[in-house]
Write an enzyme that holds these catalytic residues in place. Structure first.
Site, PDB file in Angstrom:
ATOM      1  N   GLY A  21       0.803  -1.218   0.000  1.00 26.17           N
ATOM      2  CA  GLY A  21       0.000   0.000   0.000  1.00 26.17           C
ATOM      3  C   GLY A  21       0.830   1.258   0.000  1.00 26.17           C
ATOM      4  O   GLY A  21       0.492   2.245   0.669  1.00 26.17           O
ATOM      5  N   ALA A  22       1.919   1.256  -0.779  1.00 21.93           N
ATOM      6  CA  ALA A  22       2.875   2.361  -0.693  1.00 21.93           C
ATOM      7  C   ALA A  22       2.663   3.443  -1.734  1.00 21.93           C
ATOM      8  O   ALA A  22       3.512   4.314  -1.896  1.00 21.93           O
ATOM      9  CB  ALA A  22       4.298   1.812  -0.810  1.00 21.93           C
ATOM     10  N   ASN A  23       1.535   3.430  -2.423  1.00 17.18           N
ATOM     11  CA  ASN A  23       1.300   4.483  -3.417  1.00 17.18           C
ATOM     12  C   ASN A  23       0.761   5.765  -2.790  1.00 17.18           C
ATOM     13  O   ASN A  23       0.737   6.816  -3.435  1.00 17.18           O
ATOM     14  CB  ASN A  23       0.338   4.002  -4.503  1.00 17.18           C
ATOM     15  CG  ASN A  23      -1.011   3.615  -3.947  1.00 17.18           C
ATOM     16  OD1 ASN A  23      -1.133   2.532  -3.367  1.00 17.18           O
ATOM     17  ND2 ASN A  23      -2.026   4.453  -4.114  1.00 17.18           N
ATOM     18  N   GLY A  25      -0.393   7.831   1.337  1.00 19.89           N
ATOM     19  CA  GLY A  25      -0.444   7.817   2.796  1.00 19.89           C
ATOM     20  C   GLY A  25       0.875   7.482   3.464  1.00 19.89           C
ATOM     21  O   GLY A  25       1.960   7.852   2.999  1.00 19.89           O
ATOM     22  N   GLY A  27       2.413   4.625   3.822  1.00 21.67           N
ATOM     23  CA  GLY A  27       3.295   3.755   3.066  1.00 21.67           C
ATOM     24  C   GLY A  27       4.156   4.535   2.097  1.00 21.67           C
ATOM     25  O   GLY A  27       5.352   4.272   1.938  1.00 21.67           O
ATOM     26  N   SER A 138      -3.243  -0.207  15.045  1.00 23.51           N
ATOM     27  CA  SER A 138      -3.948   1.058  15.247  1.00 23.51           C
ATOM     28  C   SER A 138      -4.360   1.185  16.701  1.00 23.51           C
ATOM     29  O   SER A 138      -4.534   0.181  17.411  1.00 23.51           O
ATOM     30  CB  SER A 138      -5.198   1.087  14.352  1.00 23.51           C
ATOM     31  OG  SER A 138      -6.090   2.115  14.742  1.00 23.51           O
ATOM     32  N   TYR A 164     -13.280  -3.134  11.885  1.00 27.57           N
ATOM     33  CA  TYR A 164     -11.938  -2.566  11.742  1.00 27.57           C
ATOM     34  C   TYR A 164     -11.104  -2.848  12.992  1.00 27.57           C
ATOM     35  O   TYR A 164      -9.937  -3.273  12.891  1.00 27.57           O
ATOM     36  CB  TYR A 164     -12.040  -1.061  11.510  1.00 27.57           C
ATOM     37  CG  TYR A 164     -10.698  -0.362  11.420  1.00 27.57           C
ATOM     38  CD1 TYR A 164      -9.871  -0.546  10.324  1.00 27.57           C
ATOM     39  CD2 TYR A 164     -10.266   0.487  12.450  1.00 27.57           C
ATOM     40  CE1 TYR A 164      -8.643   0.101  10.232  1.00 27.57           C
ATOM     41  CE2 TYR A 164      -9.043   1.139  12.365  1.00 27.57           C
ATOM     42  CZ  TYR A 164      -8.230   0.939  11.261  1.00 27.57           C
ATOM     43  OH  TYR A 164      -7.013   1.570  11.189  1.00 27.57           O
TER      44      TYR A 164
END
Length: 298
Positions: A21-23, A25, A27, A138, A164
């Site tokens: 998920g590094a595209n 935020g 990441g 979280s 969540y």
């Protein structure tokens, strides 16, 4: 009490870091820093288009590879295609309080993406990993419970926030059991967890345009720290000299913001029996287990 972490990010030349998920935020913020310290950074992303756009804004050795954590077929394809040694795996990707939906394999989307996808990915890549696995949890884990009778919300009325919180508690239980198994195998690898506190990313945009959403977003805007500070616990967990099964998060304002520190987790997150049971169930659901052979530090 939080224990402040003293650390610096060393040269990462010759080291490979895979970040899910590094595209965008946190990441992406981690990728920016680590690539800037000469790491080879692999952006493991669901959208190649978005990943390539993100990579163009980064300096250094950056690669983009397709990975959809909500599809175990994609997870297996990623792991089969990635044969190089990995120094650090950062399980960063996640979704938060979406409407009810299921993954390609029939799992509730938050449990499937945030926990089960990373569980399968980690175990498939583990023989290639040389240093550590960092998994993001979280503050929400504190309200989480693991409902072993209905993990995938097949009988209960779906509630996005409890779902969540369950997935984020699962991240910590996974880290604990993974680190225990690594120690039991006499592996030099460690598993650690981190959380960003309250960080102003797209995950924390309150849904809806009404008064409640406006108030929530205003509160988050006042209390939350920026992404460049929210990523610091992830970076500390990735490079600091910390024991296995450490949990790194902001040390101030009830864990919402502040400098990276070793922080406490909830009583539920310390339940070794629940961690072992969740591992067994996760193996059954994903068809992926702890590998027989592990990599060695160089």
């Amino acid at each position: 009490m939080p224990t402040p972490l003293e650390y610096t990010i060393p040269s990462m030349a010759g080291r490979t870091v895979v970040i899910t998920g590094a595209n965008s935020g946190l990441g992406n913020a981690a990728a920016l820093v680590l690539a800037g310290m000469d790491a080879r950074v692999v952006l493991a992303v669901r959208s190649l288009e978005k990943g390539r756009a993100a990579a163009e804004a980064l300096e250094g050795e950056v690669e983009v590879r397709e990975l959809d954590l909500a599809d175990l077929g994609s997870v297996r394809s990623f792991a089969e295609a990635f044969t190089d040694p990995i120094d650090i795996l950062i399980n960063n990707a996640g979704i938060m309080i979406p409407p009810f939906r299921r993954t390609a394999d029939g799992f509730e989307s938050q449990l499937g993406t945030n926990h089960l996808g990373h569980f399968a990915l980690t175990n498939l890549l583990l023989p290639q990993i040389r240093d550590r696995v960092v998994t993001l949890s979280s503050l929400a884990h504190r309200s989480g419970t693991i409902d072993f009778d209905d993990l995938n919300w097949e009988r209960r009325r779906y509630r996005p926030m409890p779902a969540y919180a369950q997935s984020k508690l699962a991240n910590l239980l996974f880290t604990s059991e993974l680190d225990r198994r690594l120690k039991e195998s006499s592996s030099p690898l460690i598993a650690v967890a981190a959380h960003p506190g309250l960080a102003r990313t797209n995950l924390f945009a309150a849904p809806g345009n009404g008064l409640r959403g406006a108030i929530s977003n205003a509160f988050i805007g006042m209390v939350a720290q920026s992404g460049q500070y929210g990523v610091l616990p992830t970076l500390a967990a990735a490079v600091a000299d910390v024991p296995g099964n450490s949990y790194v998060g902001p040390g101030g304002l009830f864990g919402a913001r502040g400098a990276p520190s070793l922080v406490e987790r909830s009583i539920q997150a310390k339940n070794a029996e629940a961690a072992e049971r969740l591992w067994t169930v996760s193996e059954e659901l994903t068809g992926v287990g702890f590998p027989n052979q592990l990599g060695k530090n160089p």
